[in-house]
Write an enzyme that holds these catalytic residues in place. Structure first.
Site, PDB file in Angstrom:
ATOM      1  N   TYR A 237      17.614  28.058  11.966  1.00 13.70           N
ATOM      2  CA  TYR A 237      16.527  28.937  12.406  1.00 13.70           C
ATOM      3  C   TYR A 237      16.416  28.956  13.921  1.00 13.70           C
ATOM      4  O   TYR A 237      16.667  27.950  14.573  1.00 13.70           O
ATOM      5  CB  TYR A 237      15.200  28.446  11.827  1.00 13.70           C
ATOM      6  CG  TYR A 237      15.098  28.529  10.324  1.00 13.70           C
ATOM      7  CD1 TYR A 237      15.036  29.758   9.682  1.00 13.70           C
ATOM      8  CD2 TYR A 237      15.050  27.378   9.561  1.00 13.70           C
ATOM      9  CE1 TYR A 237      14.918  29.828   8.296  1.00 13.70           C
ATOM     10  CE2 TYR A 237      14.937  27.440   8.182  1.00 13.70           C
ATOM     11  CZ  TYR A 237      14.872  28.662   7.554  1.00 13.70           C
ATOM     12  OH  TYR A 237      14.761  28.720   6.201  1.00 13.70           O
TER      13      TYR A 237
ATOM     14  N   LYS B  16       0.845  -1.199   0.000  1.00 12.00           N
ATOM     15  CA  LYS B  16       0.000   0.000   0.000  1.00 12.00           C
ATOM     16  C   LYS B  16       0.882   1.251   0.000  1.00 12.00           C
ATOM     17  O   LYS B  16       2.092   1.172   0.251  1.00 12.00           O
ATOM     18  CB  LYS B  16      -0.923  -0.017   1.222  1.00 12.00           C
ATOM     19  CG  LYS B  16      -0.197  -0.042   2.574  1.00 12.00           C
ATOM     20  CD  LYS B  16      -1.175  -0.350   3.702  1.00 12.00           C
ATOM     21  CE  LYS B  16      -0.446  -0.403   5.046  1.00 12.00           C
ATOM     22  NZ  LYS B  16      -1.328  -0.863   6.129  1.00 12.00           N
TER      23      LYS B  16
HETATM   24  C1  LIG Z   1      -0.605  -1.901   6.775  1.00  7.24           C
HETATM   25  C2  LIG Z   1      -1.197  -3.211   7.118  1.00  7.24           C
HETATM   26  C3  LIG Z   1      -0.401  -4.371   7.188  1.00  7.24           C
HETATM   27  C4  LIG Z   1       1.109  -4.322   7.101  1.00  7.24           C
HETATM   28  O1  LIG Z   1       1.612  -3.828   8.331  1.00  7.24           O
HETATM   29  P1  LIG Z   1       3.174  -3.782   8.637  1.00  7.24           P
HETATM   30  O2  LIG Z   1       3.247  -3.328  10.056  1.00  7.24           O
HETATM   31  O3  LIG Z   1       3.766  -2.761   7.720  1.00  7.24           O
HETATM   32  O4  LIG Z   1       3.723  -5.122   8.405  1.00  7.24           O
HETATM   33  C5  LIG Z   1      -1.033  -5.584   7.364  1.00  7.24           C
HETATM   34  N1  LIG Z   1      -2.381  -5.662   7.520  1.00  7.24           N
HETATM   35  C6  LIG Z   1      -3.171  -4.564   7.499  1.00  7.24           C
HETATM   36  C7  LIG Z   1      -4.644  -4.724   7.697  1.00  7.24           C
HETATM   37  C8  LIG Z   1      -2.614  -3.311   7.322  1.00  7.24           C
HETATM   38  O5  LIG Z   1      -3.384  -2.228   7.341  1.00  7.24           O
END
Ligand SMILES: *Cc1c(COP(=O)(O)O)cnc(C)c1O
Length: 372
Positions: free
Chosen positions: A259, A37
């Site tokens: 800054y 994702k």
């Molecule tokens: C993002 C997500 C994952 C992966 O999680 P990681 O901590 O990056 O391994 C797995 N399952 C769901 C439902 C998620 O939203």
């Protein structure tokens, strides 16, 4: 060649393959289904998924419909199963179907909309069902799952191939919430005996055989983030962010850097001005605590501005144009995340297209398009 002033992000596909096989061995018996994702956690879902496919991955997860469509295009004719965590709505149904994407149904409204769609299309709709076992974020309740399972009417047209849930404390192996969620998930699984089951993301995949079930869903550990939110030597860094030293300056005790008047050096020192900043994905919150690798050692970040980062060199012998590693096999992702008060996931997704991108490792042939 004149040194480039651009930051460079190198994505190591061989390291990705190594991590995939490490996780697959750790969760032997379960399918390892990469989560790509947010454009592969900012690293490029297409090239990552193509390499993961070559390593044997056949099931992928994305969050958004558009991410699923892009991944389907990137994987071309390969028969990958692509699950979309956002699930199903009447408006997205036709696009999900057109790209053969599998929705992860996470609410009763989604279940009924998907069922109505399948009934009117006169074709069974492959889907997954997400059940909330105690994270209190997404998914139908266990009681709702029981009601759905006992009501053939609600399931009309649905081919539920996977039931899944997500752990809230997987990174803390001894947290009682893990066993509570595990017990609840066993109840859920019994309701859908025909479906495969999945509970573990990266952290859960390293929690031992009880948490494996049929499929694990790693994201961050594929990209080198440790399952316990700290460096894990079994995993390799996939992302390396480097930028050149643009200037070297001498500072005296009491000089203020950058800054505001908050950062005063306490001794005479030399600093490197480095050509990357938070617009390239260096997390600003990591200033002062975070470290970059230059001149053979980790050295403190004084400031992180939009285009420039200033690193304390001490008496190191560093040349103009030399590359500084801001993230990678030496400046570790989990350490950067801890210094920024964040998690590895956020540090990766903030990497931006401004940094020049380079993919290294065994190349995978471009997908061959099939007529669909
Ligand atoms: C993002 C997500 C994952 C992966 O999680 P990681 O901590 O990056 O391994 C797995 N399952 C769901 C439902 C998620 O939203």
């Amino acid at each position: 060649m004149a040194p480039s002033s651009r930051a460079r992000l190198t994505v190591d596909l061989d390291a990705l393959a190594h991590n995939f096989h490490t996780i697959a061995a750790e969760s032997a018996g379960a399918e390892t289904a990469p989560v790509v994702k947010a454009d592969g956690y900012g690293l490029g879902a297409g090239p990552l998924a193509q390499r993961l496919w070559a390593e044997g991955a056949r099931t992928f997860f994305v969050a958004r419909l558009a991410e699923g469509e892009a991944l389907r295009a990137a994987l071309g004719a390969r028969h990958a199963t692509i699950l979309v965590l956002d699930g199903f709505t009447p408006a997205t149904g036709p696009r999900l179907a057109a790209a053969s994407l599998t929705p992860v149904l996470s609410g009763l409204a989604q279940v009924s909309a998907a069922s109505a769609f399948a009934v009117s299309a006169r074709a069974p709709l492959p889907c997954a069902l997400q059940v909330d076992t105690g994270m209190n974020r997404q998914g139908i309740t266990v009681a709702q799952a029981a009601a759905v399972a006992q009501s053939p009417d609600r399931l009309r047209g649905l081919d539920i191939g996977l039931v899944m849930s997500h752990l809230g404390c997987g990174a803390e192996p001894d947290h009682p919430r893990n066993r509570q969620q595990l017990a609840a998930f066993h109840e859920v699984r019994a309701l859908f005996p025909e479906a495969r089951a999945s509970l573990a993301a990266s952290a859960g995949a390293f929690l031992g055989p009880d948490y494996r079930f049929d499929l694990v869903r790693p994201g961050i550990s594929l990209y080198g983030g440790g399952p316990r939110e700290r460096f894990d030597p079994r995993l390799r860094a996939v992302a390396r962010l480097e930028a050149p030293v643009l200037d070297i300056r001498n500072l005296n005790p009491g000089d203020l850097v950058g800054y505001g008047d908050t950062i005063a050096v306490d001794r005479a020192t030399r600093v490197a001005v480095v050509g990357a900043g938070y617009a390239d994905g260096v997390i600003r919150a990591a200033r002062r605590q975070g470290q970059a690798f230059v001149g053979g050692a980790l050295r403190r970040l004084y400031i992180v501005d939009m285009d420039l980062t200033v690193v304390d060199l001490g008496d190191a012998d560093v040349q103009l144009g030399e590359m500084v590693e801001l993230l990678g096999p030496n400046a570790l992702l989990d350490d950067l995340a801890a210094a920024a008060g964040s998690i590895a996931h956020e540090c990766l997704v903030r990497l931006s297209p401004r940094a020049e991108r380079l993919y290294v490792g065994e190349k995978v042939a471009e997908p061959v398009w099939a007529a669909r």
